[in-house]
Design a protein around this motif. Structure first.
Motif, PDB file in Angstrom:
ATOM      1  N   THR A 140      -8.386  11.381  -9.703  1.00  0.00           N
ATOM      2  CA  THR A 140      -9.273  10.682  -9.647  1.00  0.00           C
ATOM      3  C   THR A 140      -9.246   9.684  -8.750  1.00  0.00           C
ATOM      4  N   TYR A 141     -10.263   9.610  -7.926  1.00  0.00           N
ATOM      5  CA  TYR A 141      -9.976   8.489  -6.818  1.00  0.00           C
ATOM      6  C   TYR A 141     -11.413   7.674  -6.892  1.00  0.00           C
ATOM      7  N   GLU A 142     -11.209   6.187  -6.354  1.00  0.00           N
ATOM      8  CA  GLU A 142     -12.273   5.419  -6.486  1.00  0.00           C
ATOM      9  C   GLU A 142     -13.558   5.736  -5.661  1.00  0.00           C
TER      10      GLU A 142
ATOM     11  N   VAL B 142       0.282  10.201 -12.317  1.00  0.00           N
ATOM     12  CA  VAL B 142       0.135  10.158 -13.826  1.00  0.00           C
ATOM     13  C   VAL B 142      -0.445   9.093 -14.235  1.00  0.00           C
ATOM     14  N   PRO B 143      -1.630   9.013 -14.826  1.00  0.00           N
ATOM     15  CA  PRO B 143      -2.264   7.812 -15.219  1.00  0.00           C
ATOM     16  C   PRO B 143      -1.667   6.885 -16.252  1.00  0.00           C
TER      17      PRO B 143
ATOM     18  N   MET C 277       0.811  -1.218  -0.148  1.00  0.00           N
ATOM     19  CA  MET C 277       0.054   0.054  -0.053  1.00  0.00           C
ATOM     20  C   MET C 277       1.013   1.108  -0.016  1.00  0.00           C
ATOM     21  N   ARG C 278       0.430   2.274  -0.787  1.00  0.00           N
ATOM     22  CA  ARG C 278       1.322   3.503  -0.853  1.00  0.00           C
ATOM     23  C   ARG C 278       0.367   4.833  -0.369  1.00  0.00           C
TER      24      ARG C 278
ATOM     25  N   HIS D 217      -3.637   1.288 -11.951  1.00  0.00           N
ATOM     26  CA  HIS D 217      -3.703   1.632 -10.713  1.00  0.00           C
ATOM     27  C   HIS D 217      -4.758   2.068 -10.008  1.00  0.00           C
ATOM     28  N   LYS D 218      -5.599   2.105  -9.032  1.00  0.00           N
ATOM     29  CA  LYS D 218      -6.792   2.573  -8.398  1.00  0.00           C
ATOM     30  C   LYS D 218      -6.008   3.306  -7.127  1.00  0.00           C
TER      31      LYS D 218
END
Length: 128
Positions: free
Chosen positions: A125-127, A104-105, A94-95, A111-112
């Motif tokens: 953008t967050y889940e 940077v997508p 976990m980070r 990666h979520k």
């Protein structure tokens, strides 16, 4: 990468014999490391820190039992040797990073990201 904390939760025992995490203390204070490309077919990542910049004799190993975790700052020189033992070594990473950091997508495909607390400042953008 400043301010990013990585948590590695051991699912199995992790020891030097089966390739536990190790760090070179103090290297997070040197800024960014120099990288070189490596064969992605033979490695997990497509690049590595230039070996001549690492003093392996200073490495500190994080031996962990299942359900224990280690934390390290993202810029510290860290990694694990290959597991050549007959014991599995699995963990969950976990980070945590400040809301001022922009993900940077294109470099983090799939990666979520979840907002643990606070208010987004960087425009991620967050889940949730």
């Amino acid at each position: 990468m400043e301010g990013i904390c990585t948590v590695w939760l051991a699912l199995d025992e992790a020891s030097p014999e089966n390739g536990c995490m190790r760090v070179i203390p103090g290297t997070h204070q040197n800024g960014f490391s120099e990288y070189q490309p490596v064969d992605k077919d033979q490695n997990i990542f497509g690049s590595e820190i230039k070996p001549e910049t690492i003093d392996e004799d200073k490495a500190v190993y994080f031996s962990l039992q299942p359900n224990e975790c280690s934390l390290h700052e993202a810029r510290i020189i860290h990694g694990a040797k290959a597991n050549t033992s007959d014991k599995r070594r699995a963990g969950y990473t976990m980070r945590y990073f400040p809301t001022t950091s922009k993900l940077v997508p294109e470099r983090n495909v799939g990666h979520k990201v979840w907002l643990a607390r606070g208010r987004d400042i960087a425009g991620n953008t967050y889940e949730n």
